[in-house]
Design an enzyme around this catalytic site. Structure first.
Site, PDB file in Angstrom:
ATOM      1  N   CYS A  86       0.824  -1.218   0.000  1.00  0.00           N
ATOM      2  CA  CYS A  86       0.000   0.000   0.000  1.00  0.00           C
ATOM      3  C   CYS A  86       0.854   1.263   0.000  1.00  0.00           C
ATOM      4  O   CYS A  86       0.329   2.359  -0.231  1.00  0.00           O
ATOM      5  CB  CYS A  86      -0.936   0.006   1.203  1.00  0.00           C
ATOM      6  SG  CYS A  86      -2.089  -1.384   1.251  1.00  0.00           S
ATOM      7  N   CYS A 206     -14.932  -0.317   6.813  1.00  0.00           N
ATOM      8  CA  CYS A 206     -13.890  -0.778   5.885  1.00  0.00           C
ATOM      9  C   CYS A 206     -13.825   0.170   4.687  1.00  0.00           C
ATOM     10  O   CYS A 206     -14.855   0.646   4.202  1.00  0.00           O
ATOM     11  CB  CYS A 206     -14.205  -2.177   5.378  1.00  0.00           C
ATOM     12  SG  CYS A 206     -14.619  -3.381   6.657  1.00  0.00           S
ATOM     13  N   HIS A 330      -9.331   3.362  -1.883  1.00  0.00           N
ATOM     14  CA  HIS A 330      -7.951   2.927  -1.671  1.00  0.00           C
ATOM     15  C   HIS A 330      -7.431   2.115  -2.856  1.00  0.00           C
ATOM     16  O   HIS A 330      -7.273   0.900  -2.765  1.00  0.00           O
ATOM     17  CB  HIS A 330      -7.876   2.108  -0.384  1.00  0.00           C
ATOM     18  CG  HIS A 330      -6.509   1.646  -0.013  1.00  0.00           C
ATOM     19  ND1 HIS A 330      -5.360   2.321  -0.388  1.00  0.00           N
ATOM     20  CD2 HIS A 330      -6.105   0.560   0.709  1.00  0.00           C
ATOM     21  CE1 HIS A 330      -4.307   1.660   0.079  1.00  0.00           C
ATOM     22  NE2 HIS A 330      -4.725   0.594   0.736  1.00  0.00           N
TER      23      HIS A 330
END
Length: 390
Positions: A86, A206, A330
């Site tokens: 990430c 989430c 994301h």
């Protein structure tokens, strides 16, 4: 190291874009950064492209940066792929920072890009390289962070309402930001009553699955006045892997703590000097732990930190004013550079959800698991501190 500045940033919208591929997304973000910097493409001397899933999902491990820049008419310069979980986009920025800071180049481009929504096996857990066997046995990031949340609740009295407050805050912050995937406000009750993913995490605890890209153009102090009178200085760019201590406390991340300490020392800036932060809020419990690991509050105080409104807009230290991963989304390789782009707009005073008088920014991205959840730490953590350069 020479002083290094950011003179231009660019992003795509973040969301689900079935009609676009990673090259198109990256091209759009890089072109926006070039236009923002008012720079001739011929001035770009070196480039780094962060992406983490193009190989596994699209059989495109190498050459992503070269293809993006070729479509923009930039070729013949050194171009490297950067894969670091990430933190891939953040690491691409750090490589560009070092290339300029050490004096090898005067102008560098960093790109982060990812397309996650069109992957084969849609709906199955998306996990890290190196833990494929664990994934087959049931491990996934939601399971890990669900365990972290349960431990934090037991040790420090954090509640499901505290977790929900993070999601509500970040969704509220996303409202004015046109680049976020989700912008509609949500309530604590909606977060608590959304479908359970892994106890105690519900769906709205989430971050979503997202496509997108972001880019930044860096230059040296020696040439910065050629492009702008209002550059943003990179005061520090730190990167750490995990210390991997067996049977450690899972409610803290050693790599994050080390990266933050490095960044504070390099910049000569402490958490008390920050005006806002963009952190890796992949799950609501992650943001609460980041408050503690980065010294925003004492260990175990993350629940009270959000409850008392300290991380709200108008609070002492606004966190994720852009909407964060929880609302912006994301796209793994793009997230770190998206945080930097949002921070640059804040420091310029032109962000849609502006932190009044912002002069110093903190961004953080982290990811990857080392072989086994027993070691309980992430494999890469990147912290960048930015400040006004004028």
């Amino acid at each position: 190291m020479r002083t290094v500045y950011i003179i231009g940033v660019g992003m795509t919208m973040f969301g689900r874009f079935p009609e676009s591929n990673v090259i198109e997304l990256g091209r759009t973000a890089a072109l926006n950064a070039l236009r923002d910097a008012c720079i001739n493409k011929k001035d770009i001397q070196v480039a780094y492209a962060g992406h983490a899933r193009t190989g596994q999902l699209y059989n495109r491990e190498c050459g992503v940066g070269q293809s993006i820049l070729w479509e923009l008419g930039i070729s013949g310069i050194p171009i490297s792929s950067v894969g670091n979980f990430c933190s891939s986009g953040s690491t691409a920025l750090r490589e560009a920072w070092m290339a300029v800071g050490t004096g090898m180049y005067d102008v560098a481009l960093a790109i982060g890009v990812e397309k996650l929504t069109g992957r084969t096996g849609k709906g199955r857990p998306l996990t890290s390289d190196g833990v494929e066997l664990l994934t087959l046995m049931g491990f996934s990031p939601p399971i890990y962070f669900g365990n972290v949340a349960t431990r934090h609740m037991a040790d420090y009295g954090t509640t499901p309402e505290h977790l929900a407050m993070v999601a509500v805050k970040n969704r509220k912050n996303a409202g004015p930001n046109p680049r976020c995937q989700y912008k509609d406000p949500i309530t604590i009750e909606e977060v608590l009553n959304s479908p359970v993913i892994v106890e105690p995490l519900t769906l709205l605890n989430c971050c979503p699955t997202t496509d997108g890209s972001a880019a930044a153009i860096l230059c040296s102090k020696e040439v910065v006045n050629k492009y702008t009178r209002k550059p943003v200085e990179i005061a520090a760019s730190a990167l750490r892997s995990g210390p991997y201590e067996k049977c450690k406390d899972i409610t803290t991340f050693g790599s994050d703590r080390l990266a933050a300490l490095d960044a504070y020392e390099t910049a000569g800036i402490g958490p008390e000097d920050l005006d806002f932060a963009e952190v890796h809020d992949c799950f609501t419990i992650a943001e609460i732990i980041h408050y503690e690991d980065f010294g925003f509050c004492k260990k175990g105080g993350g629940g009270r930190f959000i409850e008392e409104g300290i991380s709200d807009m108008g609070g002492k230290l606004p966190v994720s004013p852009s909407g964060g991963l929880m609302s912006r989304g994301h796209p793994i390789g793009a997230t770190g550079l998206a945080q930097v782009a949002e921070a640059v707009w804040q420091l310029r005073g032109v962000a849609e959800n502006q932190v009044k008088g912002a002069k110093v920014a903190f961004t953080h991205c982290a990811g990857g698991f080392q072989d086994t959840i027993e070691l309980g730490d992430v494999q890469s953590s990147a912290v960048t501190i930015l400040k006004r350069g004028w």
